[in-house]
Design an enzyme around this catalytic site. Structure first.
Site, PDB file in Angstrom:
ATOM      1  N   GLY A 198       0.817  -1.211   0.000  1.00 48.05           N
ATOM      2  CA  GLY A 198       0.000   0.000   0.000  1.00 48.05           C
ATOM      3  C   GLY A 198       0.842   1.247   0.000  1.00 48.05           C
ATOM      4  O   GLY A 198       1.726   1.439  -0.847  1.00 48.05           O
ATOM      5  N   GLY A 199       0.570   2.114   0.996  1.00 47.94           N
ATOM      6  CA  GLY A 199       1.281   3.392   1.099  1.00 47.94           C
ATOM      7  C   GLY A 199       2.780   3.210   1.152  1.00 47.94           C
ATOM      8  O   GLY A 199       3.540   4.064   0.695  1.00 47.94           O
TER       9      GLY A 199
ATOM     10  N   GLY B 124      13.744  11.448 -35.743  1.00 47.88           N
ATOM     11  CA  GLY B 124      13.505  12.005 -34.409  1.00 47.88           C
ATOM     12  C   GLY B 124      14.344  11.324 -33.351  1.00 47.88           C
ATOM     13  O   GLY B 124      14.728  11.934 -32.344  1.00 47.88           O
ATOM     14  N   ALA B 125      14.637  10.038 -33.597  1.00 50.90           N
ATOM     15  CA  ALA B 125      15.413   9.300 -32.598  1.00 50.90           C
ATOM     16  C   ALA B 125      16.849   9.824 -32.514  1.00 50.90           C
ATOM     17  O   ALA B 125      17.478   9.794 -31.460  1.00 50.90           O
ATOM     18  CB  ALA B 125      15.387   7.810 -32.922  1.00 50.90           C
TER      19      ALA B 125
HETATM   20  C1  HXC Z   1      -0.546  -2.998  12.260  1.00 53.71           C
HETATM   21  C2  HXC Z   1       0.448  -4.849  11.370  1.00 53.71           C
HETATM   22  C3  HXC Z   1       0.247  -4.356  10.080  1.00 53.71           C
HETATM   23  C4  HXC Z   1      -0.380  -3.105   9.931  1.00 53.71           C
HETATM   24  C5  HXC Z   1       1.244  -6.251   9.940  1.00 53.71           C
HETATM   25  N1  HXC Z   1       1.051  -6.033  11.240  1.00 53.71           N
HETATM   26  N2  HXC Z   1       0.761  -5.252   9.194  1.00 53.71           N
HETATM   27  N3  HXC Z   1       0.057  -4.172  12.454  1.00 53.71           N
HETATM   28  N4  HXC Z   1      -0.748  -2.461  11.044  1.00 53.71           N
HETATM   29  N5  HXC Z   1      -0.566  -2.559   8.728  1.00 53.71           N
HETATM   30  C6  HXC Z   1       1.435  -6.867  12.357  1.00 53.71           C
HETATM   31  C7  HXC Z   1       0.612  -8.150  12.463  1.00 53.71           C
HETATM   32  O1  HXC Z   1      -0.560  -7.895  13.169  1.00 53.71           O
HETATM   33  C8  HXC Z   1       1.574  -9.031  13.226  1.00 53.71           C
HETATM   34  O2  HXC Z   1       1.552  -8.657  14.581  1.00 53.71           O
HETATM   35  C9  HXC Z   1       2.933  -8.620  12.709  1.00 53.71           C
HETATM   36  O3  HXC Z   1       2.742  -7.330  12.147  1.00 53.71           O
HETATM   37  C10 HXC Z   1       3.437  -9.526  11.611  1.00 53.71           C
HETATM   38  O4  HXC Z   1       2.410  -9.648  10.630  1.00 53.71           O
HETATM   39  P1  HXC Z   1       1.977 -11.054  10.019  1.00 53.71           P
HETATM   40  O5  HXC Z   1       0.724 -10.823   9.261  1.00 53.71           O
HETATM   41  O6  HXC Z   1       2.005 -12.096  11.071  1.00 53.71           O
HETATM   42  O7  HXC Z   1       3.202 -11.332   9.064  1.00 53.71           O
HETATM   43  P2  HXC Z   1       3.194 -12.011   7.629  1.00 53.71           P
HETATM   44  O8  HXC Z   1       2.394 -13.267   7.660  1.00 53.71           O
HETATM   45  O9  HXC Z   1       4.640 -12.098   7.241  1.00 53.71           O
HETATM   46  O10 HXC Z   1       2.462 -10.983   6.647  1.00 53.71           O
HETATM   47  C11 HXC Z   1       3.001  -9.733   6.404  1.00 53.71           C
HETATM   48  C12 HXC Z   1       1.993  -8.839   5.619  1.00 53.71           C
HETATM   49  C13 HXC Z   1       0.630  -8.847   6.393  1.00 53.71           C
HETATM   50  C14 HXC Z   1       1.816  -9.408   4.224  1.00 53.71           C
HETATM   51  C15 HXC Z   1       2.581  -7.453   5.518  1.00 53.71           C
HETATM   52  O11 HXC Z   1       0.891  -8.566   7.762  1.00 53.71           O
HETATM   53  C16 HXC Z   1      -0.329  -7.857   5.828  1.00 53.71           C
HETATM   54  O12 HXC Z   1      -0.983  -8.107   4.825  1.00 53.71           O
HETATM   55  N6  HXC Z   1      -0.436  -6.708   6.534  1.00 53.71           N
HETATM   56  C17 HXC Z   1      -1.376  -5.683   6.128  1.00 53.71           C
HETATM   57  C18 HXC Z   1      -0.900  -4.989   4.874  1.00 53.71           C
HETATM   58  C19 HXC Z   1      -1.803  -3.814   4.544  1.00 53.71           C
HETATM   59  O13 HXC Z   1      -2.848  -3.985   3.924  1.00 53.71           O
HETATM   60  N7  HXC Z   1      -1.429  -2.662   5.094  1.00 53.71           N
HETATM   61  C20 HXC Z   1      -2.205  -1.454   5.030  1.00 53.71           C
HETATM   62  C21 HXC Z   1      -1.905  -0.853   3.708  1.00 53.71           C
HETATM   63  S1  HXC Z   1      -2.870   0.534   3.445  1.00 53.71           S
HETATM   64  P3  HXC Z   1       1.831  -9.671  15.777  1.00 53.71           P
HETATM   65  O14 HXC Z   1       1.568  -8.853  16.986  1.00 53.71           O
HETATM   66  O15 HXC Z   1       0.865 -10.808  15.563  1.00 53.71           O
HETATM   67  O16 HXC Z   1       3.258 -10.094  15.634  1.00 53.71           O
HETATM   68  C22 HXC Z   1      -1.828   1.731   3.514  1.00 53.71           C
HETATM   69  C23 HXC Z   1      -2.491   3.045   3.312  1.00 53.71           C
HETATM   70  C24 HXC Z   1      -1.502   4.136   3.124  1.00 53.71           C
HETATM   71  O17 HXC Z   1      -0.677   1.574   3.687  1.00 53.71           O
HETATM   72  C25 HXC Z   1      -1.865   4.880   1.897  1.00 53.71           C
HETATM   73  C26 HXC Z   1      -1.034   6.076   1.696  1.00 53.71           C
HETATM   74  C27 HXC Z   1      -1.131   6.548   0.276  1.00 53.71           C
END
Ligand code: HXC
Length: 516
Positions: free
Chosen positions: A172-173, A406-407
């Site tokens: 994402g961001g 042009g190139a």
């Molecule tokens: C809070 C998060 C988090 C998030 C992961 N964690 N992403 N906590 N906010 N965005 C935490 C999990 O809860 C977990 O905590 C630890 O990090 C590890 O994550 P896992 O899921 O266990 O790891 P993994 O299986 O390796 O997967 C990694 C991942 C997945 C693919 C990144 O965590 C995921 O899909 N996260 C969300 C991604 C996402 O959609 N983010 C928001 C994007 S929107 P614990 O405590 O259990 O260890 C965005 C908007 C901004 O960014 C836009 C600006 C233009």
């Protein structure tokens, strides 16, 4: 009176907590997977003993969704300044072992503070990205945190070099801060995407794999979003070091030229052998570059994308240069949408960091085709014209063979602002290739001839004699000199030394309006 012992104990306990990140077990688990922790990455990046950390004790202030009192060391990002090969560099590394390296308010503030410091002190920024994106529990605070980071990236753009290492998830961001930086290096273990496969499936019904849309290979060869693929974390750090070795600390400094290297004006007969006798056989441009540059060493940028153009950094007799070269081995070296974007971006990066440019030309034209026309080759090709024309660094062009239409202009002719243009005797500087030209000029004559094929061949030969040579251009002062290929390195080296102090004053304006 010595400082009370309990103060020192508190300091050491708090420091140990900050330094521990996600803990020893997570470190072991990551290392087993071949990944370094954020702190190990920082350790491997900087010269030993030079890291000065900013904000080791920073914590989040979120009270929602079970966050109250939750310890997130360094708020999930290590920031600070250290030395790389003796020069100060600002760096941050997101720590996936705590809250998934997610970006909350304080995490963002630490990155922005670091960027402010880099801006004030004129030093490069390197960021290691490994994060689940916006910290979900912090809601819009995380979103505005990203906004502040993006704003900072743009403020720094063109002032200090910014390098992103993508070393884990970059969702994402998280993907947009790297995209706003100058160079992206991505490890094979990482992935970067805006909408992952699940989201794509839910919204569009399309089934895609992460390999197809988010892997380093996909970004290096299909999307063109990244510049370098690294085998692993340590390799990514090596690439960033190599890149820094060609970049100045900021836009007011010169790149790290080695001007004590003596001029080498020896001829290189091996270069003469690189023009194939058969005009249909391509020149090996990588080999030309290898022979042109010091020690045959160059750092190719975006090597796997738009391979019909080559962009690379190197030194010629110690002078750091950016080289933009046609690559006749791919699509005959023609210019298309992607290669125009790739070179325009590289030319502008070189210009903004005071890096002299060399153009090596063997280009038959812009690539014909419906996909190219509908895809906006006019708009994309314009970027290249714009980039060359607006670049005020030394620009040296070597026309090796074809320089058509042009190139020819888009590879930086004299009229497009080249300071010096050298043509090999094999150069063909013309509006278009002989076959295309005579079919337009003499269509009727060829049709009516007793032997149309023979007539076309004779007319093409006549055209080639007159135009497919450097002589008309030389007589019209469009080239500085026609030279034996063997003298190329000597003359380019001399040209660089002679042009290094070039100063060009342009009309003041906010910025030009490049076609995007
Ligand atoms: C809070 C998060 C988090 C998030 C992961 N964690 N992403 N906590 N906010 N965005 C935490 C999990 O809860 C977990 O905590 C630890 O990090 C590890 O994550 P896992 O899921 O266990 O790891 P993994 O299986 O390796 O997967 C990694 C991942 C997945 C693919 C990144 O965590 C995921 O899909 N996260 C969300 C991604 C996402 O959609 N983010 C928001 C994007 S929107 P614990 O405590 O259990 O260890 C965005 C908007 C901004 O960014 C836009 C600006 C233009």
């Amino acid at each position: 009176m010595p400082i009370p012992a309990e103060f020192m104990e508190t300091l050491s306990k708090r420091r140990a907590k900050g330094l521990a990140g996600g803990g020893a077990q997570k470190e072991v688990d990551r290392n087993k997977k071949g990944l370094l922790t954020a702190r190990q990455r920082i350790g491997a990046f900087f010269d030993p003993g030079t890291f000065m950390e900013f904000g080791l004790f920073v914590q989040h202030h979120c009270q929602d969704f079970g966050m109250s009192g939750k310890d997130i060391p360094c708020d999930g990002v290590i920031t600070g300044v250290g030395h790389v090969a003796g020069h100060p560099v600002a760096a941050f590394a997101q720590d996936f072992t705590v809250a998934g390296g997610s970006l909350g308010k304080m995490h963002a503030q630490k990155i922005v503070d670091l960027m402010d410091y880099a801006l004030k002190t004129g030093i490069p920024v390197v960021g290691v990205n490994d994060s689940g994106g916006a910290r979900i529990q912090e809601g819009i605070d995380s979103l505005s945190g990203y906004g502040a980071v993006f704003y900072g990236n743009v403020l720094l753009s063109g002032v200090v070099p910014q390098i992103a290492i993508i070393a884990g998830p970059c969702a994402g961001g998280g993907a947009y801060s790297p995209a706003l930086m100058d160079f992206l290096i991505m490890t094979k273990a990482a992935n970067m995407f805006i909408c992952g496969p699940e989201v794509i499936k839910a919204v569009t019904g399309q089934t895609v794999t992460m390999d197809e849309i988010g892997s380093a290979a996909a970004h290096a060869s299909i999307s063109g979003n990244i510049h370098f693929v690294a085998e692993d974390d340590r390799h990514a750090i090596q690439i960033s070091h190599r890149l820094l070795s060609f970049l100045p600390a900021n836009n007011l400094s010169d790149p790290p030229h080695h001007l004590n290297v003596p001029l080498d004006t020896a001829v290189d007969p091996g270069m003469d052998a690189l023009v194939p006798e058969n005009p249909k056989d391509p020149i090996d441009a990588h080999e030309v570059i290898r022979r042109l540059v010091d020690g045959g060493e160059y750092l190719e940028v975006q090597a796997d994308w738009a391979r019909n153009i080559i962009t690379c950094y190197a030194r010629v007799c110690g002078v750091v240069v950016g080289i933009v070269s046609s690559n006749p081995m791919v699509k005959a070296g023609s210019l298309d949408i992607d290669s125009s974007d790739k070179s325009a971006r590289f030319i502008r990066t070189c210009n903004v960091y005071n890096t002299p440019l060399i153009s090596l030309v063997d280009v038959p034209g812009f690539l014909p085709g419906k996909q190219q026309e509908q895809g906006g080759i006019i708009r994309h090709g314009a970027k290249m014209l714009f980039a060359w024309s607006s670049a005020t660094v030394p620009k040296i062009t070597v026309i090796m063979r074809k320089a058509y239409g042009g190139a020819y202009l888009a590879m930086c002719s004299k009229s497009m602002g080249a300071d010096l243009v050298f043509a090999w005797p094999s150069a063909e500087i013309a509006v278009m290739g002989a076959d295309g030209a005579i079919n337009i000029l003499f269509r009727e004559e060829i049709k009516k001839a007793d032997d149309p094929k023979a007539r076309a061949k004779a007319l093409a030969a006549e055209y080639r004699d007159q135009f497919a040579a450097p002589w008309q251009a030389a007589e019209n002062n469009m080239v500085t000199d026609v030279i034996e290929p063997s003298r190329t390195r000597a003359l380019v080296a001399l040209a660089l030394r002679n042009t290094l102090n070039k100063r060009e004053i342009r009309p003041g304006k906010k910025h030009g309006n490049i076609a995007l």
